[in-house]
Structures are given as C-alpha cells and as structure tokens.
Design a protein around this motif. Structure first.
Motif, PDB file in Angstrom:
ATOM      1  N   ALA A   1       0.841  -1.210   0.000  1.00 45.53           N
ATOM      2  CA  ALA A   1       0.000   0.000   0.000  1.00 45.53           C
ATOM      3  C   ALA A   1       0.872   1.255   0.000  1.00 45.53           C
ATOM      4  O   ALA A   1       0.597   2.226  -0.720  1.00 45.53           O
ATOM      5  CB  ALA A   1      -0.931  -0.009   1.216  1.00 45.53           C
ATOM      6  N   GLN A   2       1.960   1.246   0.777  1.00 40.47           N
ATOM      7  CA  GLN A   2       2.850   2.414   0.801  1.00 40.47           C
ATOM      8  C   GLN A   2       3.549   2.607  -0.545  1.00 40.47           C
ATOM      9  O   GLN A   2       3.799   3.740  -0.973  1.00 40.47           O
ATOM     10  CB  GLN A   2       3.896   2.268   1.910  1.00 40.47           C
ATOM     11  CG  GLN A   2       3.315   2.379   3.319  1.00 40.47           C
ATOM     12  CD  GLN A   2       4.386   2.367   4.416  1.00 40.47           C
ATOM     13  OE1 GLN A   2       5.589   2.417   4.143  1.00 40.47           O
ATOM     14  NE2 GLN A   2       3.938   2.309   5.657  1.00 40.47           N
ATOM     15  N   ALA A   3       3.858   1.492  -1.217  1.00 40.48           N
ATOM     16  CA  ALA A   3       4.500   1.611  -2.540  1.00 40.48           C
ATOM     17  C   ALA A   3       3.550   2.313  -3.512  1.00 40.48           C
ATOM     18  O   ALA A   3       3.977   3.154  -4.319  1.00 40.48           O
ATOM     19  CB  ALA A   3       4.895   0.233  -3.059  1.00 40.48           C
ATOM     20  N   GLY A   4       2.262   1.982  -3.424  1.00 36.64           N
ATOM     21  CA  GLY A   4       1.275   2.643  -4.295  1.00 36.64           C
ATOM     22  C   GLY A   4       1.146   4.119  -3.962  1.00 36.64           C
ATOM     23  O   GLY A   4       1.106   4.976  -4.860  1.00 36.64           O
ATOM     24  N   ALA A   5       1.141   4.429  -2.652  1.00 30.05           N
ATOM     25  CA  ALA A   5       1.026   5.831  -2.229  1.00 30.05           C
ATOM     26  C   ALA A   5       2.261   6.622  -2.679  1.00 30.05           C
ATOM     27  O   ALA A   5       2.163   7.793  -3.085  1.00 30.05           O
ATOM     28  CB  ALA A   5       0.868   5.907  -0.715  1.00 30.05           C
ATOM     29  N   LEU A   6       3.422   5.965  -2.626  1.00 27.42           N
ATOM     30  CA  LEU A   6       4.655   6.646  -3.058  1.00 27.42           C
ATOM     31  C   LEU A   6       4.605   6.947  -4.555  1.00 27.42           C
ATOM     32  O   LEU A   6       4.973   8.047  -4.993  1.00 27.42           O
ATOM     33  CB  LEU A   6       5.872   5.780  -2.725  1.00 27.42           C
ATOM     34  CG  LEU A   6       7.215   6.372  -3.162  1.00 27.42           C
ATOM     35  CD1 LEU A   6       7.513   7.678  -2.423  1.00 27.42           C
ATOM     36  CD2 LEU A   6       8.348   5.376  -2.948  1.00 27.42           C
ATOM     37  N   ASP A   7       4.151   5.988  -5.344  1.00 27.58           N
ATOM     38  CA  ASP A   7       4.038   6.220  -6.792  1.00 27.58           C
ATOM     39  C   ASP A   7       3.176   7.453  -7.072  1.00 27.58           C
ATOM     40  O   ASP A   7       3.519   8.292  -7.900  1.00 27.58           O
ATOM     41  CB  ASP A   7       3.381   5.015  -7.480  1.00 27.58           C
ATOM     42  CG  ASP A   7       4.365   3.864  -7.645  1.00 27.58           C
ATOM     43  OD1 ASP A   7       5.584   4.103  -7.527  1.00 27.58           O
ATOM     44  OD2 ASP A   7       3.904   2.738  -7.876  1.00 27.58           O
ATOM     45  N   ALA A   8       2.043   7.518  -6.364  1.00 30.04           N
ATOM     46  CA  ALA A   8       1.121   8.635  -6.591  1.00 30.04           C
ATOM     47  C   ALA A   8       1.772   9.959  -6.191  1.00 30.04           C
ATOM     48  O   ALA A   8       1.698  10.960  -6.917  1.00 30.04           O
ATOM     49  CB  ALA A   8      -0.170   8.413  -5.802  1.00 30.04           C
ATOM     50  N   LEU A   9       2.460   9.945  -5.040  1.00 26.74           N
ATOM     51  CA  LEU A   9       3.107  11.173  -4.570  1.00 26.74           C
ATOM     52  C   LEU A   9       4.204  11.618  -5.537  1.00 26.74           C
ATOM     53  O   LEU A   9       4.309  12.802  -5.890  1.00 26.74           O
ATOM     54  CB  LEU A   9       3.684  10.920  -3.164  1.00 26.74           C
ATOM     55  CG  LEU A   9       4.531  12.033  -2.559  1.00 26.74           C
ATOM     56  CD1 LEU A   9       3.737  13.341  -2.419  1.00 26.74           C
ATOM     57  CD2 LEU A   9       5.081  11.615  -1.192  1.00 26.74           C
ATOM     58  N   LEU A  10       5.022  10.665  -6.001  1.00 24.93           N
ATOM     59  CA  LEU A  10       6.134  11.037  -6.888  1.00 24.93           C
ATOM     60  C   LEU A  10       5.625  11.474  -8.270  1.00 24.93           C
ATOM     61  O   LEU A  10       6.241  12.328  -8.917  1.00 24.93           O
ATOM     62  CB  LEU A  10       7.138   9.888  -7.001  1.00 24.93           C
ATOM     63  CG  LEU A  10       7.857   9.537  -5.687  1.00 24.93           C
ATOM     64  CD1 LEU A  10       8.885   8.430  -5.911  1.00 24.93           C
ATOM     65  CD2 LEU A  10       8.540  10.758  -5.080  1.00 24.93           C
ATOM     66  N   ALA A  11       4.486  10.907  -8.676  1.00 24.52           N
ATOM     67  CA  ALA A  11       3.893  11.355  -9.946  1.00 24.52           C
ATOM     68  C   ALA A  11       3.435  12.814  -9.807  1.00 24.52           C
ATOM     69  O   ALA A  11       3.661  13.648 -10.697  1.00 24.52           O
ATOM     70  CB  ALA A  11       2.717  10.457 -10.322  1.00 24.52           C
ATOM     71  N   GLU A  12       2.862  13.105  -8.660  1.00 20.68           N
ATOM     72  CA  GLU A  12       2.419  14.486  -8.363  1.00 20.68           C
ATOM     73  C   GLU A  12       3.612  15.450  -8.382  1.00 20.68           C
ATOM     74  O   GLU A  12       3.525  16.564  -8.886  1.00 20.68           O
ATOM     75  CB  GLU A  12       1.862  14.453  -6.937  1.00 20.68           C
ATOM     76  CG  GLU A  12       0.752  15.408  -6.587  1.00 20.68           C
ATOM     77  CD  GLU A  12       0.356  15.162  -5.113  1.00 20.68           C
ATOM     78  OE1 GLU A  12       0.790  15.928  -4.260  1.00 20.68           O
ATOM     79  OE2 GLU A  12      -0.358  14.169  -4.840  1.00 20.68           O
ATOM     80  N   LEU A  13       4.747  14.981  -7.828  1.00 22.14           N
ATOM     81  CA  LEU A  13       5.942  15.837  -7.752  1.00 22.14           C
ATOM     82  C   LEU A  13       6.746  15.813  -9.052  1.00 22.14           C
ATOM     83  O   LEU A  13       7.715  16.554  -9.202  1.00 22.14           O
ATOM     84  CB  LEU A  13       6.854  15.374  -6.601  1.00 22.14           C
ATOM     85  CG  LEU A  13       6.285  15.468  -5.173  1.00 22.14           C
ATOM     86  CD1 LEU A  13       7.219  14.779  -4.175  1.00 22.14           C
ATOM     87  CD2 LEU A  13       6.073  16.927  -4.764  1.00 22.14           C
ATOM     88  N   GLY A  14       6.360  14.911  -9.980  1.00 26.10           N
ATOM     89  CA  GLY A  14       7.119  14.778 -11.236  1.00 26.10           C
ATOM     90  C   GLY A  14       8.505  14.214 -11.004  1.00 26.10           C
ATOM     91  O   GLY A  14       9.464  14.606 -11.690  1.00 26.10           O
ATOM     92  N   GLN A  15       8.647  13.315 -10.023  1.00 23.99           N
ATOM     93  CA  GLN A  15       9.971  12.794  -9.659  1.00 23.99           C
ATOM     94  C   GLN A  15       9.946  11.268  -9.531  1.00 23.99           C
ATOM     95  O   GLN A  15      10.012  10.746  -8.420  1.00 23.99           O
ATOM     96  CB  GLN A  15      10.400  13.374  -8.311  1.00 23.99           C
ATOM     97  CG  GLN A  15      10.566  14.861  -8.300  1.00 23.99           C
ATOM     98  CD  GLN A  15      11.571  15.267  -7.214  1.00 23.99           C
ATOM     99  OE1 GLN A  15      12.235  14.445  -6.622  1.00 23.99           O
ATOM    100  NE2 GLN A  15      11.667  16.533  -6.968  1.00 23.99           N
TER     101      GLN A  15
END
Ligand code: AP5
Length: 218
Positions: free
Chosen positions: A91-105
């Motif tokens: 679940a944290q891996a999915g949340a990280l993907d979403a956050l990094l997509a938001e940050l463009g990183q």
C-alpha cells in the motif's frame, strides 16, 4: 538520483544512505528518523506512532505518508533523495508512486541490501548512535574511537552514544517478522517493474558502498 533503499532491519540501509549523503550531498529521507524525531518532540503524530514503534510494528500508512510528503516537499529534495525505510508494504509503494507522480519525480532505482538473516541480530544489538548527529556505530564491527562517545563533533563536547529503544531482543524479533511478512513482498513488486538492484550487504561497509554506488548508477 532518486533511490529507494529496501532491506531488513540491520541490513545497513541507514549506514549506506548516510555515506551517500556525506559523499554526494543527496538527502537521506529516513521514515524511522522522521518518526523518532516526532516521538522525541512529543508531537501529536509522535504520540500516535510511539506504541507501534515500541512493539516493532509498522506505524499507520497515513501517518508515515504525511511525514514523507512533507519531507519530499522541502527544497533540498528537489534534486534527488534516498528513501530509507519507505515504502514498507505494498500500500505504501502505491502511495509513493502517486506522490512522486504528483511531484514529477519518478524513482530511478530500488536497491535491496541483501544480508543473511543470521547476522542481523548481532548488528542490531551492537548498534549505537549519536543523539545529536545520528551517526551510526557498532560495538562489534565499527566502534567509536572515543568509546561510548561520538567522534563527529570536533571542538565540542562529544555526545554520549545511545542504544535505540527498539533494539531489544523481543522487539528485534518482531521487526524481523514484520519485515518478512509485510516488506519482503516489495522485492518481487519492484523486480517485476524492472527497478530492483541487489547489493550484497554482508561484507565490509566500504565494499558494500562500492556495490551500492554501482547499483545506484553513480
Ligand atoms: P527504521 O528506523 O526504518 O528501522 P529498520 O528498518 O528496522 O532499520 P534499521 O534502522 O534498524 O536498520 P538499517 O538497515 O538502517 O541498519 P543500520 O545501517 O543502522 O524503523 C524503525 C521503526 O519505525 C519501525 O519498526 C516502525 O515501527 C517505524 N517505521 C519506520 N518506517 C516506517 C514505515 N515506512 N511505515 C511504518 N512504520 C515505519 O546498521 C545496523 C547496525 O549494523 C549498525 O550498528 C551498523 O554500524 C552495522 N552495520 C551496517 N552495515 C554493516 C556492515 N556492512 N558490516 C557490519 N556491520 C554493519
């Protein structure tokens, strides 16, 4: 460079992340350090996290994501970061993907610190760290030249080294179990995405660091 460090408790994630930070200036973003800081400051979030940490269980995904989001939003992380201890479950891996997509990183690589589980107990019971600068020592393999004090404060009074509250036998056993059940599935998760690099972390720190640099593409 945007890296995720994966590995069991005591596999050397913090040791290698601190080296890379000191060597290349890439910020170490350690979920454990962020949580311990919140506990030490007695924040509301720290109070909510403390019981899980004392027991060697994972803190709730929502609390940790809040801390990581805030930390990755700081200016020094805009040029890259080493995530140490996050994500810790699928679940944290999915949340990280979403956050990094938001940050463009997006993540460049996920580095697994691979160590035989038999050596982890000794590493963890022998660990000592500086409460001021977080430098990590080990009474068996890398003691401080100043004995029970940190050698990283020339000119100032050297702080006394401390043992982490969760480096006790019963809590270590639970942390290792939690790693196996909740975090280890991320190895296959990232391998399937072609991001995983494996480092043999069961060798002297310098050799691990050389492999780590290669894995990180440095
Ligand atoms: P966290 O702080 O992340 O701890 P951990 O994952 O258990 O990892 P450690 O910090 O114990 O080990 P390390 O791999 O960094 O090893 P180190 O380099 O220090 O998490 C603590 C708690 O916070 C968790 O239990 C949980 O409650 C909570 N938490 C954190 N993140 C969370 C998340 N994402 N979600 C939910 N909850 C979360 O090395 C260990 C020792 O070995 C040192 O003494 C070192 O000197 C020595 N050593 C290192 N490398 C070598 C080597 N090559 N040879 C010999 N000795 C070595």
């Amino acid at each position: 460079m945007r890296l995720v460090l994966l590995g069991a408790p005591g596999s050397g994630k913090g040791t290698q992340a601190q080296r890379l930070r000191d060597d290349k200036g890439t910020p170490q973003v350690s979920s454990g350090d962020l949580l311990r800081d919140a506990v030490a400051r007695g924040t509301d979030l720290g109070k909510r996290a403390k019981a899980a940490m004392d027991a060697g269980e994972l803190v709730s995904d929502e609390i940790v994501l809040g801390l990581i989001r805030e930390r990755l939003g700081r200016p020094d992380a805009a040029q890259g970061f080493i995530l140490d201890g996050y994500p810790r479950n699928v679940a944290q891996a999915g949340a990280l993907d979403a956050l990094l997509a938001e940050l463009g990183q997006p993540i460049d690589a996920v580095v697994l610190m691979d160590v035989d589980s038999k050596v982890l107990f000794r590493r963890l019971t022998g660990r000592r760290s500086c409460p001021t600068c977080s430098k990590v020592f080990n009474v068996y393999s890398s003691p401080s030249p100043l004995g029970d004090r940190c050698d990283n404060h020339p000119g100032d009074e050297a702080p006394l080294l401390v043992q982490r509250a969760d480096d006790k036998d019963d809590v270590i056993a639970n942390r290792l179990k939690v790693y196996q059940t909740q975090t280890q599935p991320l190895v296959d998760h990232y391998r399937a995405r072609g991001l995983l690099k494996v480092v043999n972390a069961d060798q002297p720190v310098e050799k691990v660091y050389a492999e780590f640099l290669r894995a990180a593409g440095e």
